[in-house]
Design a protein around this motif. Sequence first.
Motif, mmCIF file in Angstrom:
data_model
loop_
_atom_site.group_PDB
_atom_site.id
_atom_site.type_symbol
_atom_site.label_atom_id
_atom_site.label_comp_id
_atom_site.label_asym_id
_atom_site.label_seq_id
_atom_site.Cartn_x
_atom_site.Cartn_y
_atom_site.Cartn_z
ATOM 1 N N PRO A 6 48.838 68.581 32.354
ATOM 2 C CA PRO A 6 47.948 69.350 33.141
ATOM 3 C C PRO A 6 46.407 69.664 32.863
ATOM 4 N N ALA A 7 46.186 69.693 31.528
ATOM 5 C CA ALA A 7 44.911 69.757 31.123
ATOM 6 C C ALA A 7 43.846 68.619 31.641
ATOM 7 N N HIS A 8 44.539 67.583 31.339
ATOM 8 C CA HIS A 8 43.541 66.270 31.897
ATOM 9 C C HIS A 8 43.447 66.198 33.493
ATOM 10 N N ARG A 9 44.635 66.904 34.214
ATOM 11 C CA ARG A 9 44.663 66.680 35.815
ATOM 12 C C ARG A 9 43.682 67.567 36.277
ATOM 13 N N ASP A 10 43.771 68.878 35.404
ATOM 14 C CA ASP A 10 42.799 69.932 35.961
ATOM 15 C C ASP A 10 41.344 69.449 35.799
ATOM 16 N N ALA A 11 41.115 68.819 34.516
ATOM 17 C CA ALA A 11 39.717 68.279 34.364
ATOM 18 C C ALA A 11 39.231 67.326 35.545
ATOM 19 N N LEU A 12 40.064 66.413 35.887
ATOM 20 C CA LEU A 12 39.745 65.554 36.931
ATOM 21 C C LEU A 12 39.587 66.252 38.005
ATOM 22 N N ARG A 13 40.448 67.205 38.574
ATOM 23 C CA ARG A 13 40.417 67.816 39.749
ATOM 24 C C ARG A 13 38.942 68.765 39.804
#
Length: 181
Positions: free
Chosen positions: A130-137
């Motif tokens: 989730p942290a990586h996904r949020d950073a990309l978004r």
Amino acid sequence: MNVTVIGSASAASPEERALRDLYLEHGPALYAYVLRMLGGDTHRTEDVVQETLLRCWNKQNLADDEGMAVRPWMFRVARNLVIDGHRARSARPLEIGGATWLTELGAESDDIERMLSSIVVNDALETLTPAHRDALRATFLADRTTQQAAVALGVPQGTVKSRVYYALRSLKAALAERGVR
């Protein structure tokens, strides 16, 4: 080899020289008139002007003698040719150009390809933390800088940079698993 073109300066007969003079005198105005009627289609305009001059030459109406007004006659012939061309095109089915159907077919396949690609990318994004996904978004998908994303996520800018770096590495691996290169 000596070639004489009808209407050229070296034309043998006075009629041929008269055609050249007729074109020099009336050609530019006739071209502009037909170009306006055809909405800027230069190729069709040249065809109509050429056909008009050819008809004028065939009728031997090359001089303004005996009260014959050549210019209005030429404009009327050109107008009639444009109208005839429009009627002929509207009477038969729409012609498909050489590349038209290919580009239309390509547009459909591009839409399908884009949709399939988005499904694969979304599936690969779901494999991230989730942290990586949020950073990309917050960065790529929201079109923000890392500083703006850091403010939006409430974390330091260095953390956003690190998460984006590792998220892209993980995303690349997830896409490779799905056959995307």
